[in-house]
Design an enzyme around this catalytic site. Structure first.
Site, PDB file in Angstrom:
ATOM      1  N   ARG A   1      11.386  -0.561  10.902  1.00  0.00           N
ATOM      2  CA  ARG A   1      10.291  -0.340  11.841  1.00  0.00           C
ATOM      3  C   ARG A   1      10.355  -1.341  12.980  1.00  0.00           C
ATOM      4  O   ARG A   1      10.634  -2.521  12.757  1.00  0.00           O
ATOM      5  CB  ARG A   1       8.954  -0.465  11.109  1.00  0.00           C
ATOM      6  CG  ARG A   1       8.519   0.821  10.458  1.00  0.00           C
ATOM      7  CD  ARG A   1       7.359   0.621   9.554  1.00  0.00           C
ATOM      8  NE  ARG A   1       6.277  -0.164  10.154  1.00  0.00           N
ATOM      9  CZ  ARG A   1       5.131  -0.416   9.539  1.00  0.00           C
ATOM     10  NH1 ARG A   1       4.923   0.045   8.324  1.00  0.00           N
ATOM     11  NH2 ARG A   1       4.205  -1.131  10.131  1.00  0.00           N
TER      12      ARG A   1
ATOM     13  N   ARG B   1      12.227  -5.794   5.203  1.00  0.00           N
ATOM     14  CA  ARG B   1      12.174  -4.443   4.641  1.00  0.00           C
ATOM     15  C   ARG B   1      12.806  -3.378   5.539  1.00  0.00           C
ATOM     16  O   ARG B   1      12.842  -3.492   6.756  1.00  0.00           O
ATOM     17  CB  ARG B   1      10.732  -4.064   4.267  1.00  0.00           C
ATOM     18  CG  ARG B   1       9.831  -3.725   5.411  1.00  0.00           C
ATOM     19  CD  ARG B   1       8.410  -3.461   4.900  1.00  0.00           C
ATOM     20  NE  ARG B   1       7.523  -3.170   6.005  1.00  0.00           N
ATOM     21  CZ  ARG B   1       6.215  -2.968   5.885  1.00  0.00           C
ATOM     22  NH1 ARG B   1       5.641  -3.017   4.705  1.00  0.00           N
ATOM     23  NH2 ARG B   1       5.491  -2.704   6.941  1.00  0.00           N
TER      24      ARG B   1
ATOM     25  N   ARG C   1      -0.152  -8.889  13.503  1.00  0.00           N
ATOM     26  CA  ARG C   1      -0.767  -7.904  12.615  1.00  0.00           C
ATOM     27  C   ARG C   1      -1.667  -8.591  11.579  1.00  0.00           C
ATOM     28  O   ARG C   1      -2.703  -8.054  11.200  1.00  0.00           O
ATOM     29  CB  ARG C   1       0.321  -7.073  11.926  1.00  0.00           C
ATOM     30  CG  ARG C   1       0.892  -5.998  12.872  1.00  0.00           C
ATOM     31  CD  ARG C   1       2.291  -5.572  12.516  1.00  0.00           C
ATOM     32  NE  ARG C   1       2.398  -4.881  11.244  1.00  0.00           N
ATOM     33  CZ  ARG C   1       3.553  -4.702  10.597  1.00  0.00           C
ATOM     34  NH1 ARG C   1       4.682  -5.172  11.100  1.00  0.00           N
ATOM     35  NH2 ARG C   1       3.575  -4.062   9.461  1.00  0.00           N
TER      36      ARG C   1
ATOM     37  N   ARG D   1      -9.427   0.791   9.059  1.00  0.00           N
ATOM     38  CA  ARG D   1      -8.964  -0.554   9.401  1.00  0.00           C
ATOM     39  C   ARG D   1     -10.006  -1.331  10.186  1.00  0.00           C
ATOM     40  O   ARG D   1      -9.750  -2.478  10.560  1.00  0.00           O
ATOM     41  CB  ARG D   1      -7.709  -0.427  10.263  1.00  0.00           C
ATOM     42  CG  ARG D   1      -6.428  -0.901   9.593  1.00  0.00           C
ATOM     43  CD  ARG D   1      -5.324  -0.727  10.619  1.00  0.00           C
ATOM     44  NE  ARG D   1      -4.110  -1.393  10.275  1.00  0.00           N
ATOM     45  CZ  ARG D   1      -3.109  -0.821   9.605  1.00  0.00           C
ATOM     46  NH1 ARG D   1      -3.222   0.395   9.148  1.00  0.00           N
ATOM     47  NH2 ARG D   1      -2.012  -1.498   9.389  1.00  0.00           N
TER      48      ARG D   1
ATOM     49  N   LYS E   1       0.832  -1.208   0.000  1.00  0.00           N
ATOM     50  CA  LYS E   1       0.000   0.000   0.000  1.00  0.00           C
ATOM     51  C   LYS E   1       0.864   1.254   0.000  1.00  0.00           C
ATOM     52  O   LYS E   1       0.635   2.179  -0.778  1.00  0.00           O
ATOM     53  CB  LYS E   1      -0.918   0.038   1.236  1.00  0.00           C
ATOM     54  CG  LYS E   1      -1.876  -1.144   1.348  1.00  0.00           C
ATOM     55  CD  LYS E   1      -2.837  -0.983   2.515  1.00  0.00           C
ATOM     56  CE  LYS E   1      -2.163  -0.971   3.885  1.00  0.00           C
ATOM     57  NZ  LYS E   1      -1.573  -2.268   4.282  1.00  0.00           N
TER      58      LYS E   1
END
Ligand code: ADP
Ligand code: ZN
Length: 222
Positions: free
Chosen positions: A161, A127, A172, A88, A13
């Protein structure tokens, strides 16, 4: 043009939202980025959100909705926005509808990036991004051309992160399926809901989204 990008963590996203910002001159509104900025600045919201985010759970709706309210009508959104990470939950989607109504705005498209759960953990666990310009990288699939130097801005600072580890990703994904997936039928029922294959190469995903946006049905009454 006002858009929502939906999909699980790691679906791409943020990557697509940044590309769409440039392509359409609209502004990315990423609630995760907004929350991380609050955490970094040590604000009351940040203090409340930090532990929740680290656990992989969702921050309470009231906090998110209050944080977003003033954003949608900001001057940088005059040409439109791309919501990334919001809504969400169903209550967030309902609150968004109300906010849009009040502001005289409407959604042009809601786009779901469809990806296999199995691919997400590997995408997220590898990432990292440039601390200066935000360019995204991945340990395996998208390393910097010169190791340790950002391709885009030349910075030597990179960040990962705190919630991009395998344990938190699992939590998550659970939150996504339990709390966020129910908003897909909510938007499907409203029309202007489109699905794009998020497993395709990045540029193909962008092209698919451009095709969706180029062939939007006319609005009622227009
Ligand atoms: P990702 O989509 O990769 O999970 P985000 O940056 O969008 O990453 O979100 C990171 C975390 O911030 C979430 O796991 C959640 O705790 C919190 N968060 C972000 N947006 C929302 C939201 N709309 N509602 C509740 N919590 C949110
Ligand atoms: Zn950079």
């Amino acid at each position: 043009m006002n858009l929502i990008l939906l999909g699980p963590p790691g679906a791409g996203k943020g990557t697509q939202a940044k590309l769409l910002e440039t392509l359409y001159g609209i502004t990315q509104i990423a609630t995760g980025d907004m929350l991380r900025a609050e955490v970094k600045a040590g604000t009351p919201i940040g203090k409340q959100a930090q532990a929740i985010m680290a656990s992989g759970a969702l921050v309470p709706d009231e906090i998110i909705i209050a944080m977003l309210r003033s954003r949608l009508t900001g001057p940088d959104c005059a040409a439109g926005f791309i919501l990334d990470g919001f809504p969400r939950t169903v209550p967030q989607a309902e609150a968004l509808d109300q906010m849009l109504d009040q502001a005289g705005l409407s959604l042009d498209a809601v786009i779901e990036l469809k990806v296999d759960d199995a691919a997400l953990t590997d995408r997220i666990a590898g990432r990292f991004s440039c601390a200066q310009c935000g360019a995204g990288y991945h340990d395996e699939w998208k390393t910097a051309l010169v190791p340790g130097v950002c391709d885009v801005c030349g910075s030597h600072d990179f960040v990962r992160r705190a919630d991009d580890n395998r344990e938190t990703v699992a939590a998550r994904l659970v939150a996504y399926h339990a709390q966020t997936a129910p908003i897909l039928p909510y938007y499907a029922a409203q029309g202007r809901f489109f699905q794009v294959d998020g497993m395709a190469p990045m540029a193909d995903v962008t092209r698919e989204i451009e095709i969706v946006l180029a062939t939007l049905p006319p609005r009622d009454g227009k």
